[in-house]
Design a protein around this motif. Structure first.
Motif, PDB file in Angstrom:
ATOM      1  N   THR A  78       0.854  -1.181   0.000  1.00 39.03           N
ATOM      2  CA  THR A  78       0.000   0.000   0.000  1.00 39.03           C
ATOM      3  C   THR A  78       0.892   1.233   0.000  1.00 39.03           C
ATOM      4  N   VAL A  79       0.312   2.374  -0.334  1.00 37.80           N
ATOM      5  CA  VAL A  79       1.038   3.626  -0.254  1.00 37.80           C
ATOM      6  C   VAL A  79       0.278   4.561   0.685  1.00 37.80           C
ATOM      7  N   ALA A  80       0.995   5.132   1.639  1.00 38.16           N
ATOM      8  CA  ALA A  80       0.416   6.099   2.573  1.00 38.16           C
ATOM      9  C   ALA A  80       0.501   7.485   1.954  1.00 38.16           C
ATOM     10  N   LEU A  81      -0.628   8.185   1.926  1.00 40.37           N
ATOM     11  CA  LEU A  81      -0.719   9.506   1.293  1.00 40.37           C
ATOM     12  C   LEU A  81      -1.443  10.476   2.229  1.00 40.37           C
ATOM     13  N   PRO A  82      -1.135  11.783   2.143  1.00 42.52           N
ATOM     14  CA  PRO A  82      -1.939  12.763   2.895  1.00 42.52           C
ATOM     15  C   PRO A  82      -3.388  12.712   2.418  1.00 42.52           C
ATOM     16  N   HIS A 127      -4.187  14.462  -0.847  1.00 42.89           N
ATOM     17  CA  HIS A 127      -3.391  14.169  -2.039  1.00 42.89           C
ATOM     18  C   HIS A 127      -4.311  13.758  -3.185  1.00 42.89           C
ATOM     19  N   PRO A 128      -3.982  14.139  -4.434  1.00 39.11           N
ATOM     20  CA  PRO A 128      -4.848  13.789  -5.569  1.00 39.11           C
ATOM     21  C   PRO A 128      -5.109  12.284  -5.719  1.00 39.11           C
ATOM     22  N   LEU A 129      -4.180  11.451  -5.270  1.00 39.51           N
ATOM     23  CA  LEU A 129      -4.370  10.010  -5.405  1.00 39.51           C
ATOM     24  C   LEU A 129      -5.081   9.386  -4.211  1.00 39.51           C
ATOM     25  N   ALA A 130      -5.354  10.179  -3.174  1.00 38.15           N
ATOM     26  CA  ALA A 130      -5.887   9.619  -1.932  1.00 38.15           C
ATOM     27  C   ALA A 130      -7.274   9.021  -2.110  1.00 38.15           C
ATOM     28  N   GLY A 131      -8.023   9.510  -3.076  1.00 36.87           N
ATOM     29  CA  GLY A 131      -9.371   8.997  -3.279  1.00 36.87           C
ATOM     30  C   GLY A 131      -9.452   7.823  -4.226  1.00 36.87           C
ATOM     31  N   ALA A 152       1.749  12.692   6.772  1.00 39.11           N
ATOM     32  CA  ALA A 152       0.656  13.545   7.228  1.00 39.11           C
ATOM     33  C   ALA A 152       0.976  15.024   7.041  1.00 39.11           C
ATOM     34  N   ALA A 153       2.266  15.365   7.155  1.00 35.28           N
ATOM     35  CA  ALA A 153       2.682  16.768   6.989  1.00 35.28           C
ATOM     36  C   ALA A 153       2.839  17.152   5.528  1.00 35.28           C
ATOM     37  N   GLY A 154       2.593  16.209   4.615  1.00 40.35           N
ATOM     38  CA  GLY A 154       2.675  16.515   3.194  1.00 40.35           C
ATOM     39  C   GLY A 154       4.077  16.491   2.621  1.00 40.35           C
ATOM     40  N   ARG A 155       5.006  15.853   3.318  1.00 41.97           N
ATOM     41  CA  ARG A 155       6.394  15.832   2.865  1.00 41.97           C
ATOM     42  C   ARG A 155       6.690  14.728   1.867  1.00 41.97           C
ATOM     43  N   GLY A 156       5.788  13.762   1.733  1.00 44.06           N
ATOM     44  CA  GLY A 156       6.032  12.664   0.809  1.00 44.06           C
ATOM     45  C   GLY A 156       5.022  11.556   1.015  1.00 44.06           C
ATOM     46  N   GLY A 196      -2.309  -1.243   8.483  1.00 42.98           N
ATOM     47  CA  GLY A 196      -3.452  -1.349   9.378  1.00 42.98           C
ATOM     48  C   GLY A 196      -3.124  -0.957  10.805  1.00 42.98           C
ATOM     49  N   GLN A 197      -1.877  -1.129  11.217  1.00 44.28           N
ATOM     50  CA  GLN A 197      -1.486  -0.803  12.586  1.00 44.28           C
ATOM     51  C   GLN A 197      -0.970   0.623  12.736  1.00 44.28           C
ATOM     52  N   LEU A 198      -0.766   1.308  11.619  1.00 49.59           N
ATOM     53  CA  LEU A 198      -0.237   2.681  11.674  1.00 49.59           C
ATOM     54  C   LEU A 198      -1.271   3.714  11.230  1.00 49.59           C
ATOM     55  N   ARG A 199      -2.525   3.325  11.169  1.00 47.65           N
ATOM     56  CA  ARG A 199      -3.557   4.223  10.650  1.00 47.65           C
ATOM     57  C   ARG A 199      -3.741   5.460  11.531  1.00 47.65           C
ATOM     58  N   ARG A 200      -4.057   6.572  10.865  1.00 49.37           N
ATOM     59  CA  ARG A 200      -4.385   7.818  11.551  1.00 49.37           C
ATOM     60  C   ARG A 200      -5.307   8.623  10.654  1.00 49.37           C
ATOM     61  N   ASP A 201      -6.012   9.596  11.221  1.00 50.59           N
ATOM     62  CA  ASP A 201      -7.078  10.296  10.495  1.00 50.59           C
ATOM     63  C   ASP A 201      -6.566  11.145   9.342  1.00 50.59           C
ATOM     64  N   ASP A 202      -5.328  11.607   9.421  1.00 49.48           N
ATOM     65  CA  ASP A 202      -4.829  12.520   8.389  1.00 49.48           C
ATOM     66  C   ASP A 202      -4.005  11.816   7.307  1.00 49.48           C
ATOM     67  N   VAL A 203      -4.036  10.491   7.278  1.00 49.33           N
ATOM     68  CA  VAL A 203      -3.303   9.710   6.284  1.00 49.33           C
ATOM     69  C   VAL A 203      -4.229   8.660   5.682  1.00 49.33           C
ATOM     70  N   VAL A 204      -4.123   8.480   4.370  1.00 50.99           N
ATOM     71  CA  VAL A 204      -4.908   7.468   3.660  1.00 50.99           C
ATOM     72  C   VAL A 204      -3.958   6.396   3.128  1.00 50.99           C
TER      73      VAL A 204
END
Length: 288
Positions: free
Chosen positions: A169-173, A176-180, A230-234, A244-252
């Motif tokens: 998987t890829v973690a994105l803010p 991010h345009p690809l987050a959806g 989450a800070a938009g750095r990459g 699944g264990q690193l999930r947070r509200d500001d990351v997809v």
């Protein structure tokens, strides 16, 4: 103890649980008459009746109830002592130190439970090892084995067995345009700044964790990597269970299509083989 027979004690304990001579015999793989013989021999040793038997039921006498209350814990302690000594004789005792990168997933948890059940004399301790230095703890002896994302091509390390494969998987803010997207093609990653491990990790391993030509921020731990996402750095590539264990509200976390599956392997030093390590490797293999 006057010639006390463990088989007589075992027979009494099973009969006290079943309160049925036939079922007790089935559990002990002996005949019903043999159960009666063992019970009579034990009653002769203690000098009193432990069990009352009529045509309708079997029950413990007051003497039997008291004997059961004392014998049960003592028998369990004796069995544990035998098992622990057997484990020590086979080299599976003491402490096994297990390292992991990122998150202790379900596969590692299953292996740890199976290992503890099979080898109660050995305590397994777990410790997170840096994303930036996946092999250092093994080389320095800080851990006996480590669960590390493959590939591993170090001449001084032995790999195996491996855990199950998982989709990347890829973690994105979240904005991010690809987050959806339902999935992200692997080709899209080539143009993203991907978070990558810093420090002494070998180049081939770092490239496998961040398959992109665009320089991204370097981190020591995966938690740092998710914070930078989450800070938009990459963006950050990691396997599904870890995500699944690193999930947070500001990351997809979006599945990636076209990348090889992520595989975790058990790694030890070539000179670090022992009974504890072999036993844990068997547990991993059986739980994979």
């Amino acid at each position: 103890m006057g010639g006390l027979e463990l088989r007589e004690l075992e027979c009494f304990l099973v009969l006290a649980e079943e309160l049925h001579f036939g079922r007790a015999g089935e559990r002990l793989y002996v005949s019903q008459s043999r159960v009666s013989q063992l019970l009579r021999a034990l009653e002769g040793r203690v000098g009193g009746r432990l069990v009352e038997r009529t045509s309708r039921r079997v029950r413990l006498t007051p003497l039997g109830e008291g004997f059961l209350a004392r014998l049960g814990p003592a028998y369990e302690a004796l069995a544990a002592a035998v098992e622990e000594t057997r484990a020590a004789a086979s080299g599976v005792a003491g402490t096994l130190r297990v390292g992991f990168v990122g998150a202790a997933g379900a596969g590692l948890s299953r292996a740890l439970r199976a290992f503890h059940a099979a080898h109660p004399a050995c305590v397994a301790e777990v410790a997170e090892i840096p994303f930036a230095d996946p092999f250092g703890a093994v080389r320095e002896g800080a851990v006996d084995v480590a669960v590390v994302p493959l590939p591993v091509a170090e001449p001084d390390l032995v790999v195996g067995p491996v855990f199950s494969r998982h989709r990347q998987t890829v973690a994105l803010p979240v904005r991010h345009p690809l987050a959806g997207h339902a999935v992200v093609p692997a080709a899209e990653l080539a143009g993203l700044p991907l978070v990558r491990p810093a420090g002494p990790a070998p180049a081939y391993w770092r490239a496998a964790q961040a398959p992109s030509d665009v320089p991204g921020p370097e981190v020591t731990t995966l938690q740092e990597g998710v914070a930078l996402v989450a800070a938009g750095r990459g963006a950050l590539v990691l396997c599904g269970p870890t995500a699944g264990q690193l999930r947070r509200d500001d990351v997809v976390f979006v599945p990636v299509e076209g990348l090889p599956d992520s595989v975790l392997g058990l790694v030890r030093h070539r000179d670090g083989d022992n009974g504890r390590v072999r036993a844990f490797a068997r547990a991993v293999r059986e739980c994979a």
